[in-house]
Design a protein around this motif. Structure first.
Motif, short mmCIF file in Angstrom:
data_model
loop_
_atom_site.label_atom_id
_atom_site.label_comp_id
_atom_site.label_asym_id
_atom_site.label_seq_id
_atom_site.Cartn_x
_atom_site.Cartn_y
_atom_site.Cartn_z
N LYS A 8 0.32 6.26 -5.29
CA LYS A 8 1.78 6.14 -5.47
C LYS A 8 2.37 5.12 -4.51
N SER A 62 1.76 1.81 -5.99
CA SER A 62 2.62 1.58 -7.16
C SER A 62 4.09 1.40 -6.79
N LEU A 106 6.08 3.68 -5.46
CA LEU A 106 6.87 4.87 -5.76
C LEU A 106 7.18 5.68 -4.51
N LEU A 107 6.54 5.34 -3.40
CA LEU A 107 6.77 6.07 -2.16
C LEU A 107 7.02 5.08 -1.02
N LEU A 150 1.32 -5.32 -11.87
CA LEU A 150 0.78 -3.96 -11.72
C LEU A 150 0.89 -3.10 -12.99
N TYR A 173 0.27 1.08 -13.89
CA TYR A 173 0.07 2.36 -13.19
C TYR A 173 -0.06 3.50 -14.20
#
Lengths: 236, 523
Positions: free
Chosen positions: A45, A48, A50-51, A73, A75
């Motif tokens: 994550k 990607s 997302l964090l 990218l 995912y």
């Protein structure tokens, strides 16, 4: 190419990833192995975007949160990311529009390979978990990304879909793409990985190159995995 | 002696809930704040009433509350035609349904559990104490009775939904018959009310109060009966209390018997609904928002337009078309009805307090629509477009809902407050600007508390941020009002000032939070 440099991710006081560094080259398949809670999904994550995290992640030299990196990218999340009220075909149309690409032939071929073409008019909420997972994979691949990260891609898939996704891994590799797969199903990855990282408590406990590349056949990946994880749990 | 399983389960759940309150300080603080707010509302209301205060006609209040009970009853009971209602959670389904406990006892356990939930649903009524006390001299005991009436309406409606679903879900003919009876009663009452009001259009509000207190309305199943009990208590009419109580008790008993005796095998009927509720609850725990629509008409397929960030906007349009059953959500309708009832009672005080109250209701009811749903999916973070663009296209779709809600509310209020068309337009614009102000504050919260899941902290910060952001507009409006400048009517300039300030501040806040998607975390 994917580079992860000194990435640390904390959830409150819990350290999910502790100063992790590794890289995956184009045409290479890297796998992340580890028991539940080892930090595999967290690093996926982070890659990607997302964090939030400490450290650096680069895709082809671009910071992973930049627009250039996002373009590169693909995912595949652990839990299928499917919209309840879009049909199967509309999912791919949406992604294609959002990424400003158009390749109807490729969209159709993806759906056909995953046996979703005859379900193209079904809504996301009408699909079974396995079909949602297949659709999620199609969504990640439809814009032809250079770097693809898969988080437990085989969970919930039927044998045919597993065969297809394994074939796709090989095709992507031959095409020079960078692939990172997180999984806890060791037996399902034995035959196609180039480098394996075994994770424990948010760190890399071991890194192993595939025997066909390194010539090292003393210990199989499975043996190494259980030696590390069982030793750790005994110590605990 | 060992307790039986059902009693044990109820007792242990209650005990663990209380223990949980002390284990999780955030919950305890939340409970304390909620109670403190009720006390503050009660004290502030008390101060403004003395022995010389002349109260308004309590029949206005009983009419309004009866209407609220009827609407709640109808909206919830209507679920029986779609997915039914459930009083059971998944552990009940998995453990109790398969256990050797008689289904009738399991049903009573469900009913008992539901009573508690229904009571909690009406807590918002407690916050209405201040104005109800000032205008109608309602004391706290009477407020509790109003709350109990509301909870009872919700409970009876859920029971009705369950019976309708159990007896009609497997047979379209039965479903049609039930629907004809259900909607027949509602339409008959609606036609009767319109005919009654049309007779004397000069006194619409007075006639509404008369209709709301009529015996005919008190005979309307569910909400009407419970409204009748309340009417009897507040106006000290024993016959109304008796009539309403007998009808309600007989109805609950009848519905329970129907469920428990006529069809012992109700497990299958609640299984699907319980599973759906479980998925919804699990998704909520994970911070995701699920679609709750039942059958969906797919209609025309394809996004047809959109590239880059705008693809989100066209996707949302498509999703909304498929999700929409009513223009407004049931919760939005309730908030609107409460606002209209408030306006009826406060009409002599002018638009100021009414606008403030409807805005307060709006703060609670404004949802970020599909933007919130997007935050639970990875695509909004992954799509290679600027964060600012993605935010703008993701909140754009809410505009239609905000506009419809504002238009319905202020056109309705125009009749009550005798507003000019210009006033209505400017009030709609002001409300729209508040919708976006609330949305901007929600984005601010995502930016600041992206990773924090404490609802208490988030709610407190949300209310504070809306208050701070709304202050400049309110101050400018007051200043303009004091200058005595007038354009077309008294309201135009101050509310236009509010609108302009809110829009500018909302845009500024969204721009400042433009990188929210870089810093937010997928939940």
């Amino acid at each position: 190419m994917l580079e992860v440099l000194n990435v640390t991710k904390k959830y409150g006081k819990v350290v999910a990833n502790d100063d992790i560094s590794f890289s995956v080259n184009g045409g290479q398949i890297a796998i992340l192995l580890g028991p539940n809670g080892a930090g595999k999904s967290t690093i996926i994550k982070c890659i990607s975007g997302l964090l939030r995290f400490k450290g650096e992640i680069k895709l082809d030299g671009y910071d992973n949160k930049s627009i250039e990196a996002k373009r590169l990218l693909g995912y595949v999340p652990e839990v299928p990311a499917v919209y309840d009220l879009l049909t199967v075909e509309e999912h791919l149309e949406f992604i294609a529009r959002a990424y400003r690409i158009k390749d109807d032939e490729y969209e159709r071929s993806l759906l056909e390979r995953f046996e979703l073409w005859d379900k193209k008019s079904k809504l996301g909420k009408e699909l079974s978990k396995g079909m949602q997972q297949k659709l999620s994979i199609c969504c990640a691949l439809v814009h032809k990304p250079e770097v693809i990260v898969f988080d437990e891609p085989l969970v919930g898939l039927d044998p045919h879909a597993i065969k297809v996704i394994k074939a796709i891994f090989q095709e992507l590799k031959q095409d020079g793409r960078t692939i990172l797969i997180s999984t806890h199903m060791i037996d399902s990855v034995e035959d196609y990985w180039d480098v394996a990282h075994i994770m424990m408590d948010g760190k890399f406990a071991a890194t192993k190159l595939n025997e066909s590349v390194s010539g090292d056949d003393k210990e199989s990946l499975e043996e190494l995995f259980f030696r590390i994880t069982e030793k750790k749990s005994e110590e605990a | 002696m060992k307790k039986n399983a059902i009693t044990y389960l109820l007792a242990i759940k209650l005990k663990n809930n209380i223990k949980e309150l002390f284990k999780k300080p955030a919950r305890l603080i939340y409970a304390v704040i909620m109670i403190a707010l009720i006390v503050v509302t009660a004290i502030s209301g008390k101060k403004r009433v003395d022995e010389n205060t002349v109260f308004r006609d309590p029949r206005e209040l009983t009419a309004g509350l009866t209407a609220l009970y009827i609407i709640m009853f109808s909206l919830i009971a209507y679920n029986g035609f779609k997915s039914g209602a459930t009083m059971f959670k998944m552990p009940d389904v998995n453990l109790l349904f398969t256990s050797p406990i008689h289904p009738r006892r399991v049903l009573f356990y469900g009913l008992f559990q539901q009573l508690g939930t229904s009571l909690l649903l009406g807590v918002f009524i407690l916050y209405q104490y201040s104005w109800l006390h000032i205008l109608y001299g309602i004391n706290f005991l009477q407020l509790i009775i109003i709350l109990l009436g509301y909870s009872l309406s919700v409970f009876v409606a859920q029971l009705t939904a369950m019976v309708i679903y159990s007896f009609t879900s497997y047979d379209d003919k039965k479903k049609r018959i039930a629907a004809v009876i259900f909607f027949g009663i509602i339409i008959a009452y609606a036609i009767g009310l319109v005919i009654f009001l049309l007779k004397d259009m000069d006194n619409v509000v007075t006639n509404l109060v008369t209709a709301g207190n009529s015996i005919l309305l008190r005979l309307m199943p569910g909400g009407g009966w419970i409204g009748g009990i309340l009417n009897g208590i507040l106006l000290k009419d024993i016959s109304a209390i008796l009539l309403g109580s007998v009808l309600t008790v007989a109805y609950i008993a009848g519905m329970t018997i129907l469920l428990s005796y006529a069809k012992q095998d109700y497990y299958e009927d609640v299984l699907k609904t319980s599973e759906e509720q479980f998925s919804l609850a699990s998704a909520q725990k994970e911070g995701k928002i699920m679609e709750t629509t039942g059958k969906v008409k797919v209609g025309k397929t394809g996004l047809s337009k959109g590239e880059g960030a705008s693809a989100f906007y066209y996707k949302h349009k498509l999703e909304e078309r498929r999700a929409r059953r009513f223009i407004l959500e049931p919760a939005g309708i309730v908030f609107m009805i409460v606002s209209i009832i408030f306006a009826v009672f406060m009409r002599e005080y002018g638009i100021g307090p009414i606008f403030a109250y409807t805005t307060y209701m709006q703060m609670i009811s404004v949802k970020m629509g599909r933007f919130s749903k997007e935050l639970g999916k990875p695509y909004i973070y992954l799509v290679p477009e600027t964060s600012f663009k993605k935010i703008l296209y993701n909140i754009a779709q809410s505009f239609a809902g905000f506009l419809v809600e504002a238009a319905i509310l202020y056109i309705a209020l125009a009749f009550i407050l005798k507003l000019t068309p210009f006033d209505v337009v400017v009030l709609i614009l002001a409300r729209l600007s508040f919708s976006y102000l609330c949305t901007a504050c929600n984005i601010l919260i995502q930016r600041v508390f992206g990773t924090i899941s404490s609802r208490v902290l988030i709610y407190v910060f949300y209310f504070l941020s809306v208050a701070v952001m709304a202050a400049p507009g309110a101050v400018v409006a007051l200043l303009i009002d004091n200058t005595g400048w007038i354009l077309l009517s008294d309201y135009i300039l101050p509310f236009l000032a509010i609108t302009v300030c809110n829009v500018l501040l909302s845009l500024l806040l969204i721009y400042l939070c433009r990188d929210v998607l870089k810093y937010a975390e997928l939940k």
